[in-house]
Design a protein around this motif. Structure first.
Motif, PDB file in Angstrom:
ATOM      1  N   ARG A 134      50.120 -26.915  49.964  1.00  0.00           N
ATOM      2  CA  ARG A 134      50.916 -28.140  49.954  1.00  0.00           C
ATOM      3  C   ARG A 134      51.205 -28.594  51.384  1.00  0.00           C
ATOM      4  O   ARG A 134      51.429 -27.763  52.252  1.00  0.00           O
ATOM      5  CB  ARG A 134      52.260 -27.895  49.251  1.00  0.00           C
ATOM      6  CG  ARG A 134      52.126 -27.472  47.820  1.00  0.00           C
ATOM      7  CD  ARG A 134      53.478 -27.055  47.253  1.00  0.00           C
ATOM      8  NE  ARG A 134      53.972 -25.792  47.799  1.00  0.00           N
ATOM      9  CZ  ARG A 134      55.128 -25.226  47.437  1.00  0.00           C
ATOM     10  NH1 ARG A 134      55.909 -25.819  46.561  1.00  0.00           N
ATOM     11  NH2 ARG A 134      55.511 -24.074  47.968  1.00  0.00           N
ATOM     12  N   PHE A 140      52.586 -24.321  54.709  1.00  0.00           N
ATOM     13  CA  PHE A 140      52.583 -22.865  54.545  1.00  0.00           C
ATOM     14  C   PHE A 140      51.529 -22.437  53.539  1.00  0.00           C
ATOM     15  O   PHE A 140      51.060 -21.317  53.549  1.00  0.00           O
ATOM     16  CB  PHE A 140      53.947 -22.378  54.026  1.00  0.00           C
ATOM     17  CG  PHE A 140      55.078 -22.655  54.971  1.00  0.00           C
ATOM     18  CD1 PHE A 140      55.065 -22.121  56.260  1.00  0.00           C
ATOM     19  CD2 PHE A 140      56.160 -23.441  54.594  1.00  0.00           C
ATOM     20  CE1 PHE A 140      56.113 -22.364  57.129  1.00  0.00           C
ATOM     21  CE2 PHE A 140      57.203 -23.681  55.454  1.00  0.00           C
ATOM     22  CZ  PHE A 140      57.184 -23.146  56.725  1.00  0.00           C
ATOM     23  N   ASP A 141      51.215 -23.338  52.599  1.00  0.00           N
ATOM     24  CA  ASP A 141      50.211 -23.010  51.582  1.00  0.00           C
ATOM     25  C   ASP A 141      49.352 -24.259  51.382  1.00  0.00           C
ATOM     26  O   ASP A 141      49.175 -25.026  52.316  1.00  0.00           O
ATOM     27  CB  ASP A 141      50.899 -22.542  50.288  1.00  0.00           C
ATOM     28  CG  ASP A 141      52.132 -23.375  49.935  1.00  0.00           C
ATOM     29  OD1 ASP A 141      52.055 -24.610  50.113  1.00  0.00           O
ATOM     30  OD2 ASP A 141      53.162 -22.807  49.511  1.00  0.00           O
ATOM     31  N   ALA A 155      59.583 -32.390  54.996  1.00  0.00           N
ATOM     32  CA  ALA A 155      60.941 -31.904  54.764  1.00  0.00           C
ATOM     33  C   ALA A 155      61.939 -32.814  55.463  1.00  0.00           C
ATOM     34  O   ALA A 155      61.660 -33.346  56.538  1.00  0.00           O
ATOM     35  CB  ALA A 155      61.079 -30.484  55.299  1.00  0.00           C
ATOM     36  N   ASP A 190      60.629 -32.284  59.429  1.00  0.00           N
ATOM     37  CA  ASP A 190      59.506 -31.408  59.789  1.00  0.00           C
ATOM     38  C   ASP A 190      58.417 -31.582  58.734  1.00  0.00           C
ATOM     39  O   ASP A 190      58.676 -32.124  57.660  1.00  0.00           O
ATOM     40  CB  ASP A 190      59.978 -29.947  59.818  1.00  0.00           C
ATOM     41  CG  ASP A 190      59.224 -29.108  60.853  1.00  0.00           C
ATOM     42  OD1 ASP A 190      58.136 -29.542  61.296  1.00  0.00           O
ATOM     43  OD2 ASP A 190      59.727 -28.029  61.218  1.00  0.00           O
ATOM     44  N   TYR A 213      55.582 -29.174  56.747  1.00  0.00           N
ATOM     45  CA  TYR A 213      55.196 -27.773  56.543  1.00  0.00           C
ATOM     46  C   TYR A 213      53.847 -27.675  55.853  1.00  0.00           C
ATOM     47  O   TYR A 213      53.555 -28.416  54.911  1.00  0.00           O
ATOM     48  CB  TYR A 213      56.230 -27.050  55.661  1.00  0.00           C
ATOM     49  CG  TYR A 213      57.614 -27.034  56.245  1.00  0.00           C
ATOM     50  CD1 TYR A 213      57.825 -26.735  57.590  1.00  0.00           C
ATOM     51  CD2 TYR A 213      58.723 -27.315  55.452  1.00  0.00           C
ATOM     52  CE1 TYR A 213      59.102 -26.720  58.120  1.00  0.00           C
ATOM     53  CE2 TYR A 213      60.004 -27.293  55.972  1.00  0.00           C
ATOM     54  CZ  TYR A 213      60.192 -27.001  57.306  1.00  0.00           C
ATOM     55  OH  TYR A 213      61.450 -26.984  57.834  1.00  0.00           O
ATOM     56  N   ILE A 228      54.043 -30.424  52.965  1.00  0.00           N
ATOM     57  CA  ILE A 228      55.365 -30.873  52.539  1.00  0.00           C
ATOM     58  C   ILE A 228      56.103 -31.568  53.681  1.00  0.00           C
ATOM     59  O   ILE A 228      56.197 -31.040  54.789  1.00  0.00           O
ATOM     60  CB  ILE A 228      56.205 -29.671  52.040  1.00  0.00           C
ATOM     61  CG1 ILE A 228      55.494 -28.979  50.864  1.00  0.00           C
ATOM     62  CG2 ILE A 228      57.614 -30.116  51.638  1.00  0.00           C
ATOM     63  CD1 ILE A 228      56.166 -27.700  50.397  1.00  0.00           C
TER      64      ILE A 228
END
Lengths: 561, 266
Positions: free
Chosen positions: A235, A232-233, A239, A228, A230, A237
């Motif tokens: 970054r 969320f912020d 995963a 995945d 991400y 990322i």
């Protein structure tokens, strides 16, 4: 300091009633791995059901299992030796629960194959042996159980051992040991048996500790399938779990199948104590890269200097089929391989094997429940994978039919499909699909070309000029403009295969190798047709629409999938 | 990688698969040690974020310390917390004195079903472990429930190589079990390693402690002097007492849990 040992997973398999659950129950009992009250509970159940005491009830937790004395579903239970922690996986022996046996066995690193000394090698002993070999479980130990029923006879033990050894060798399984045991009486399970002084080998417990764990997974090429992405912020990322190899911050990487390259910028973390610059096989990580392009679930991240994964849409595989619905060619399934998901179909069934008899059928058109088959699979999109022998995790897949995981398989290699049938003369070949059928498939409500059995036709061979969905005249010519070949068909037989430069229009209808009628009525038409093709190399659609009548000599027929 | 590293990596992989697979996903949080470890694993999996709501099924019979702990952690971690109580049943006088299995069904199973219906969850993350109890030992990691939350345990789908079941008919949902392969000892060793806050009730006072938390009326304490995480780990290495020995509903029937779980209990 928390002591934490390595985990080793072992599955116990074998024919129904040969004593798999009893072996495990006894192992737990003898190593004092059971909670207080467990044995009392089993005694109470035996009393309530009016059945003799069974160690098996320790694992067969379902009411139905205990009342009927069968194992329905797989379970796992843990125990420890000085050397390491074990997860013991109990697998059902009944053929109708084979999918549960496979679910259990697929998680194991090694196997104990249990055989009743009195009954000898039976159907599931063989089937389970075969499944182990398919799952790539090479560490196997055979327990010849119920030695008490044959008076602990060495001679009979050697007979059963020899039978099993012949079978297992034929499927490339080479057991590390054969151990005579009586699970119910605890002979040679955790303690050496005094009843079998002729046996000088290890107890089951000792044999477990001798199994070596595979270590080489970190030495293999890096495979990090993207799970995945991400955001969320601030970054972004990526995963995923590292399935093999090692990665370090700063490493140069290649992402397959796109072959884009970048460099690992960071390994992300939540807790400060998890900060690291290196990660290895088995870890679920999150990384960031220096180049921010579009990354997609399923893509493989590998090291720049690592051997590349295979990328393709057609591969050879061995599969085992667990569904009650048969596996058929030309039906759409979903294929899941690590984090990749794509539509697929079975392009060919090369061989179907009855895993309990090893009887092999080369003409099978479908695969039934609990059968094993060698197949060619074609996926809708190109996927990344490795051959199973090089990398177990990236070399195996499951097939989903409707809502259910229905089969599993291992990849034996890329396959370049012979897409078509052929006309052959000496070493000249003209590939044809003119004898493929066009069906309107119900219930998927779509028109689909269905390839016929792959076949080569030599000069003089009779051709299938009438099919379900096409009908050609007795005399016609087939031209392949791309490869500059032409086939002459007279009286329904292939009579010659010539270079297109030597072709002359003789009044017979001209078809493309796909079976589309060309609008060619004389030699001049033919010259124009040929020249037009050369000019329109980059716009074949206009060329085809101008020159071909796709529906001449064809009709669409309904067909159930 | 040692044992705890492997379990952690596996659980994170499962949590991420669940998050990727289901549009409507929630995590059940019972406030006990297991689901609190699971909450921690989720924070790790998503780098400090929790991208789905947490659900606490409050029977109103929970031990008050649990509720205080819940509210403190929810605030600290900034959780999107759904607290649900089956008030219809409570107002009609439901309680343990009506029979423990009846009470569990109404206040836990039915309540959970209401939450699923209300929020249309496709996936629910649940902190059950195999070593807790027989019917849990036979679970799949991704386990299907029908629209009435029923579990068809005699015909579970195959589950191979972390290829989980993510396809199911509309109305059904999937229970996801990320810590299925952990043992009670693993949980405590991980709590120690990660320094995870847990509710105080697990630590012994006056020679007694809780090993498993449930409703006040139905959860007994065990004799113990283990008042720190280290002492609990040491105790568990040597105990032969079943973890759920203090749980009254398990004693109603030899197959109590199996029956409850068939109908949708966690």
């Amino acid at each position: 300091m928390v002591e934490s040992k390595e985990i080793f997973k072992i599955v116990v398999v074998g024919h129904v009633d040969h004593g798999k659950s009893t072996v495990i129950g006894r192992l737990l009992y003898d190593t004092k791995s059971l909670p207080e009250g467990a044995i009392e509970k089993v005694k109470r159940i035996s009393k309530e059901t009016g059945k003799p005491f069974e160690y098996a009830y320790l694992l067969d937790a379902f009411e139905e299992e205990q009342k009927q004395g069968i194992t329905i579903d797989t379970t796992q239970i843990q125990f420890h030796t000085k050397k390491r922690d074990y997860v013991i996986i109990d697998a059902p022996g009944h053929v109708e629960f084979l999918k549960n046996m496979i679910s259990g066995a697929a998680n194991a690193e090694a196997a104990l194959l249990v055989i009743d000394a009195n009954e000898g090698v039976r159907e599931q002993s063989k089937r389970h042996g075969y499944i182990l070999s398919l799952l790539g479980i090479k560490k196997v130990c055979v327990l010849i159980n119920k030695m008490d029923l044959i008076d602990y006879s060495e001679e009979k033990f050697l007979d059963v051992k020899s039978d099993m050894d012949i079978f297992l060798k034929s499927i490339n399984v080479f057991p590390q040991k054969y151990i005579p045991v009586s699970a119910f009486h605890g002979e040679n399970i955790a303690l050496r048996s005094e009843k079998m002084p002729w046996y000088k080998g290890d107890t089951v417990l000792d044999a477990l500790d001798i199994f070596e764990k595979d270590k080489e997974i970190t030495d293999k090429p890096l495979r990090l399938p993207i799970q995945d992405v991400y955001k969320f912020d601030n970054r972004r990322i990526i995963a995923g779990r590292i399935e093999s190899g090692v990665l370090n911050v700063g490493d140069e990487i290649v992402i397959y199948p796109s072959k884009r390259t970048s460099k690992i910028k960071s390994i992300e973390y939540w807790q400060e104590k998890d900060r690291t610059t290196k990660a290895e096989a088995g870890m679920s990580v999150g990384i960031t890269l220096f180049d921010e392009f579009f990354y997609k679930r399923g893509e493989f991240i590998t090291g720049k200097s690592d051997e590349a994964p295979l990328v393709g849409d057609t591969f050879k595989a061995n599969i085992f089929w667990m569904s009650e619905n048969r596996l058929t060619v030309n039906k759409r399934y979903k294929l899941k391989l690590v984090t990749q998901e794509t539509e697929c179909e079975i392009a060919a069934i090369n061989k179907v094997i009855d895993a309990s008899t090893l009887f092999s059928n080369d003409d099978a058109k479908e695969v039934n429940t609990n059968e094993v088959a060698e197949v060619v699979i074609k996926t809708k999109d190109k996927i990344c994978f490795d051959e199973f022998r090089n990398n177990h995790v990236t070399g195996r897949f499951v097939i989903v039919d409707g809502y259910d995981i229905s089969g599993g398989g291992i990849i034996n290699g890329l396959e370049i499909l012979d897409a078509a049938n052929k006309f052959i003369k000496g070493n000249v070949e003209l590939q044809i699909t003119c004898f493929d059928e066009y069906y309107y498939l119900i219930p998927s409500n779509e028109i689909k070309k269905v390839a016929v059995e792959r076949k080569s036709y030599k000069i003089g061979d009779k051709l299938p000029i009438n099919g379900d969905t096409y009908y050609y005249p007795d005399n016609f010519d087939v031209v392949d403009l791309n490869n500059e070949l032409s086939a002459l068909i007279r009286d329904g037989r292939l009579v010659d295969l010539i270079n297109l430069n030597d072709y002359e229009y003789k009044g017979y209808p001209v078809y493309s190798s796909d079976g589309f009628l060309a609008n060619v009525k004389n030699q001049d038409d033919f010259i124009n047709f040929k020249n037009d093709f050369k000019k329109s190399k980059y716009d074949l659609v206009d060329f085809a629409n101008k020159w071909y009548d796709p529906m001449a000599n064809k009709r669409i027929v309904y067909k159930a999938v | 990688m040692d044992r705890l590293d492997m379990l952690e990596a596996e659980s994170i992989y499962i949590l991420r698969e669940a998050y990727k697979s289901f549009g409507k996903l929630g995590m059940l949080w019972s406030i006990g040690k297991d689901s609190t470890v699971m909450l921690w694993l989720a924070k790790k999996a998503f780098f400090g974020h929790c991208p789905f709501p947490f659900i606490h099924i409050d029977t109103t019979y929970k031990i008050p310390e649990m509720i205080r702990f819940r509210d403190k952690i929810a605030k600290e971690y900034n959780l999107d917390l759904i607290v649900y109580t089956n008030w219809d049943a409570i107002n009609n006088g439901m309680g343990p004195e009506k029979g423990r299995l009846v009470c569990c069904k109404a206040l836990k199973t039915d309540a959970l079903q209401h939450v699923i219906d209300k929020y249309k969850f496709e996936g629910l993350i649940v902190g059950v472990r195999r070593d807790e109890e027989g019917s849990r030992s036979k679970e799949r990691i991704f386990s299907e429930r029908n629209k009435d939350s029923e579990w068809n345990y005699t015909n579970q789908p195959p589950e191979l190589w972390d290829q989980f079941k993510t396809d199911f008919p509309k109305g059904n949902h999937i229970r996801v079990h990320p810590i299925l392969n952990w043992t009670e000892l693993d949980i405590w060793q991980y709590i120690k390693r990660e320094n995870i806050p847990v509710v105080d009730l697990y630590f012994a006072k006056n020679g007694k402690r809780y090993r498993s938390l449930g409703c006040a009326q139905c959860t007994g304490q065990v004799d113990s002097n283990a008042s720190t995480v280290d002492e609990i780990i040491e105790e568990l290495k040597h105990t032969n007492i079943n973890e759920r020995a203090g749980r009254a509903q398990d004693r109603e029937d030899a197959y109590a849990m199996q029956k409850l779980r068939k109908d949708g209990y966690m």
